[in-house]
Design an enzyme around this catalytic site. Structure first.
Site, PDB file in Angstrom:
ATOM      1  N   CYS A   1       3.165   1.442   2.989  1.00  0.00           N
ATOM      2  CA  CYS A   1       4.393   0.653   2.854  1.00  0.00           C
ATOM      3  C   CYS A   1       5.406   1.412   2.011  1.00  0.00           C
ATOM      4  O   CYS A   1       6.605   1.475   2.340  1.00  0.00           O
ATOM      5  CB  CYS A   1       4.100  -0.698   2.212  1.00  0.00           C
ATOM      6  SG  CYS A   1       2.998  -1.769   3.153  1.00  0.00           S
TER       7      CYS A   1
ATOM      8  N   CYS B   1       0.832  -1.195   0.000  1.00  0.00           N
ATOM      9  CA  CYS B   1       0.000   0.000   0.000  1.00  0.00           C
ATOM     10  C   CYS B   1       0.867   1.245   0.000  1.00  0.00           C
ATOM     11  O   CYS B   1       2.099   1.178   0.089  1.00  0.00           O
ATOM     12  CB  CYS B   1      -0.928   0.007   1.211  1.00  0.00           C
ATOM     13  SG  CYS B   1      -0.024   0.078   2.782  1.00  0.00           S
TER      14      CYS B   1
ATOM     15  N   ASP C   1       1.560   7.143 -26.537  1.00  0.00           N
ATOM     16  CA  ASP C   1       0.688   7.541 -25.425  1.00  0.00           C
ATOM     17  C   ASP C   1       0.987   6.782 -24.140  1.00  0.00           C
ATOM     18  O   ASP C   1       0.450   7.128 -23.087  1.00  0.00           O
ATOM     19  CB  ASP C   1      -0.784   7.296 -25.784  1.00  0.00           C
ATOM     20  CG  ASP C   1      -1.218   8.046 -27.020  1.00  0.00           C
ATOM     21  OD1 ASP C   1      -0.893   9.237 -27.119  1.00  0.00           O
ATOM     22  OD2 ASP C   1      -1.856   7.431 -27.896  1.00  0.00           O
TER      23      ASP C   1
ATOM     24  N   ASP D   1      -4.046   5.435 -27.358  1.00  0.00           N
ATOM     25  CA  ASP D   1      -3.965   4.060 -27.875  1.00  0.00           C
ATOM     26  C   ASP D   1      -2.597   3.666 -28.386  1.00  0.00           C
ATOM     27  O   ASP D   1      -2.311   2.484 -28.535  1.00  0.00           O
ATOM     28  CB  ASP D   1      -4.975   3.872 -29.013  1.00  0.00           C
ATOM     29  CG  ASP D   1      -4.522   4.548 -30.297  1.00  0.00           C
ATOM     30  OD1 ASP D   1      -3.982   5.677 -30.224  1.00  0.00           O
ATOM     31  OD2 ASP D   1      -4.695   3.956 -31.377  1.00  0.00           O
TER      32      ASP D   1
ATOM     33  N   ASP E   1      -5.911  11.522 -27.170  1.00  0.00           N
ATOM     34  CA  ASP E   1      -5.074  11.406 -28.357  1.00  0.00           C
ATOM     35  C   ASP E   1      -6.019  11.518 -29.560  1.00  0.00           C
ATOM     36  O   ASP E   1      -7.233  11.354 -29.418  1.00  0.00           O
ATOM     37  CB  ASP E   1      -4.362  10.054 -28.351  1.00  0.00           C
ATOM     38  CG  ASP E   1      -3.527   9.839 -29.597  1.00  0.00           C
ATOM     39  OD1 ASP E   1      -2.913  10.796 -30.081  1.00  0.00           O
ATOM     40  OD2 ASP E   1      -3.506   8.695 -30.102  1.00  0.00           O
TER      41      ASP E   1
END
Length: 731
Positions: free
Chosen positions: A42, A39, A627, A623, A448
């Site tokens: 941590c 987490c 990106d 995509d 995009d």
């Protein structure tokens, strides 16, 4: 063999970790695989502890991969101190090795699967004895001896199963408490252990109420969510791996004698001369020395049209050579390529997301100390009042049981499971519950262009049908994307005789007995110096060239989607690597006034960083490979199902189909889910304000506590189902 190697490495690390130290400029670096970190607490604990060591200039922990990178100034720190510090913090470490990280991931997955199976066995078999007890209590037909026997049988099945299956939560709770924090596993662990302890006590004294089945059933439900979360995190770990897979495994290197030999990519050095054939990916960043061709760089830059390449052109790893044979000179090793740099940006993005504190942990930080303090004060108060020790313990336990760690533990997972299921039916895959929480917080959306706002496939615009049929035989002989679009428009048919491709220029051949050319303007004989549009030119020998324009159409619902996002109070912009004209047309056509064109992957990542630095919470929708870094760095990210593998794995959500409206659906469902989760926490707080005082005063019997606990859990679950009501769109 693998186990032996792992043990050997671990032993070597314990004996002398300096053997794994590598130079990093003027500093030294050690990369370790740290286990047990789960987490944001941590992560903060590890980075703060190691970063406090003298001489350390960087301590970066990535929860997704488990890798801790530490840099320090030479002479100021011994590597052994890093490992010893991690050991004191409770996090074992070994040299970072992707194969070993994968092995650790597999071990964790098997452990969770086994715990889930044990919990399922315990929950199902405990019911064989619990249901008759409930029926007997209801009709007052079961005697004390039979009831006690059934309770002991339930204990024999449930208690060991609960202790084994709950180990995941117990260890996490202990680590959290040692770090001075309280995550959601703390009340779950205490609730389960107290339920078992109180049940054993009640059973030993022939009491009427026991909760073995409740303890193991709760663990079963929670382990389902924990196992699914592990699988989704494992999928996210492969993002950088998928990205680096775009580099070839081997390269064709020209030896000193001129012979071409296959060599491993890792052995290619700057200055090596390489051969890249048509259809191959560029193995490293390089400069072309011989040959001419066209390159497909759409995954790298987002530009739809192939790029002409000739002697002197600099090319990046991952670009696809389309037409001609090239001889290139490497200018960087594979680990220093643009693709590797993007992978490092993605890892940095995953690192920043690791710091996100989930709703459940935020609630636990307030809820846990409050409820546990009340329980402790209840015990102390009744002891002072003269109540016997067993009765004081039972009243303190009643406070913890009735204040319902079960409902608290289910408050968020129940909502996220319902929301994720609803989005799945709408063809949107949600990779983690934290992604839904982050999606509900966004205040801007970044798109995009190619493959997101548009379909990402060139299509022939208005053209003379006779011209299309005349040019189609040459187009069918080419692998060029525009030629393929032309051939698709024309349909099946003949291929030109004597067709051959001139690298970087176009096709030449014989069509209906006449020599013809298809390709760039200069190749066909057109006088146009610069092509403002994506176009092909065609001409029969001796005739004037004619032009065919291509377009990348907007998705059918792009405009409606942008309008809906604005209506929800979100600002929208476009970041694209494509040319200015194409980006302007697509952006304005979809209703987006703010756009930027010609951006590199690093420019996109920097733009996302700038938004975050300004206090914004961006959603990135992309995509392409260009990106991937921006997707990893954004507050939350979405990719279409047709996206590059690296982009899909970097994204938090993936949508299938052609409809961009899935982005709006996801935002609406995420916002609705967040409301339901906050309502669940509010309900738990209101419930505790009533139930806790009653338990403190001793007014709650074990039966009432059990009914209240079950009822609150049921209320939380039913409220979660409201995400499905009326479409669950959050409007």
């Amino acid at each position: 063999m693998a186990l032996t190697a792992t043990l050997s490495d671990s032993a070597a690390l314990a004996a002398d970790p300096s053997v794994f130290v590598r130079p990093a400029g003027e500093e030294l670096q050690l990369e370790l695989l740290v286990t047990g970190a789960r987490c944001a607490g941590c992560l903060a604990k590890i980075e703060k502890g190691v970063g406090a060591l003298q001489g350390v200039t960087l301590a970066r922990m990535n929860l997704t991969t488990g890798k801790l990178a530490v840099r320090w100034r030479p002479g100021e720190l011994k590597p052994r101190q890093i490992v010893e510090t991690l050991s004191r913090l409770g996090y074992p470490a070994m040299p970072f090795d992707p194969a070993e990280a994968k092995a650790q991931e597999d071990v964790e997955g098997r452990r969770l699967a086994l715990a889930l199976g044990v919990a399922a066995f315990g929950a199902s078999n405990a019911m064989m004895f619990s249901v008759p007890v409930w029926a007997g209590l209801l009709h007052q037909e079961m005697g004390e001896g039979v009831r006690t026997l059934f309770y002991w049988l339930t204990a024999i099945i449930s208690a060991p199963c609960a202790l084994f299956a709950g180990a995941t939560f117990f260890k996490s709770a202990w680590r959290s408490l040692r770090a001075g924090r309280a995550n959601m596993d703390v009340p779950i662990s205490i609730g389960v252990l107290l339920a078992i302890g109180v049940s054993l006590y009640e059973t030993a004294l022939h009491g009427r109420h026991a909760y073995f089945d409740a303890a193991v059933s709760l663990l079963f439900l929670l382990l389902i969510g924990r196992y699914l979360d592990h699988k989704l995190r494992a999928s996210a770990r492969s993002a950088a791996k998928d990205l680096l897979a775009l580099q070839t495994v081997t390269a064709s290197r020209i030896a000193q004698g001129g012979a071409v030999e296959a060599t491993a990519l890792k052995d290619v050095a700057a200055g090596d001369r390489l051969v890249v054939l048509p259809g191959d990916r560029m193995p490293v960043d390089a400069v072309i020395e011989e040959g001419a061709s066209e390159l497909d760089v759409s995954l790298l830059t987002g530009e739809t049209a192939p790029v002409a390449a000739m002697a002197g052109t600099a090319v990046q790893a991952g670009a696809i050579n389309l037409t001609g044979r090239l001889v290139v000179r490497a200018i960087a090793r594979s680990e220093d390529s643009a693709v590797a740099a993007i992978a490092r940006l993605m890892e940095a993005g995953a690192q920043s997301k690791s710091r996100y504190v989930r709703l459940a942990d935020r609630a636990a930080a307030i809820y846990v100390p409050t409820v546990h303090s009340v329980a402790a004060l209840t015990f102390v108060g009744w002891m002072i009042a003269g109540l016997p020790l067993p009765d004081a313990v039972m009243r303190a336990a009643a406070v913890l049981i009735i204040t319902c760690p079960c409902a608290l533990g289910l408050a968020v997972p129940a909502v996220q499971i319902v929301a994720s299921g609803r989005l799945f039916r709408r063809q949107v895959l949600v990779k983690s519950g934290a992604a839904l929480e982050r999606l509900a917080e966004i205040d801007c959306v970044v798109f995009d262009k190619t493959g997101v706002l548009t379909h990402g496939r060139p299509r022939l615009a208005v053209a003379d049908p006779a011209l299309v049929q005349a040019a189609a035989p040459l187009a069918r002989a080419s692998r060029h994307p525009l030629a393929r679009a032309l051939a698709a428009e024309a349909g099946p048919g003949a291929v030109a005789d004597q067709a051959h491709e001139i690298a970087g220029m176009g096709m030449e051949g014989v069509v209906e007995g006449r020599r013809a050319r298809l390709g760039r303007a200069a190749f066909v004989g057109a006088t146009e110096a610069q092509e403002a549009e994506t176009a092909l030119w065609f001409a029969f020998e001796g005739e004037a060239p004619r032009r065919m324009d291509f377009t990348d159409d907007l998705r059918a619902d792009a405009g409606r989607t942008i309008e809906a996002l604005k209506a929800r109070g979100l600002t929208v912009q476009v970041l694209s690597g494509d040319v200015e004209g194409a980006v302007r047309r697509a952006s304005l056509g979809a209703g987006v006034e703010q756009y930027r064109a010609g951006l590199s992957p690093f420019d996109k990542a920097a733009a996302i960083d700038a938004l975050i630095a300004a206090g914004r919470r961006p959603l990135m929708v992309g995509d392409g490979l260009n990106d991937a870094a921006a997707l990893a760095k954004a507050h939350v990210s979405v990719a279409p199902g047709a996206a590059a593998d690296a982009s899909q794995t970097a994204a938090d959500l993936v949508f299938q189909g052609e409809a961009l409206w899935a982005v709006v659906d996801a935002i609406d469902v995420a916002r609705a889910a967040r409301r339901r989760a906050l309502e669940n926490f509010a309900f738990a707080a209101a419930y505790n304000l009533v139930a806790a005082p009653a338990a403190v005063m001793g007014l709650v019997t074990p039966l009432i506590a059990a009914l209240a606990m079950s009822g609150s859990s049921l209320a939380v679950t039913l409220n979660a189902l409201r995400v499905n009501r009326a479409g669950g769109t959050g409007r």
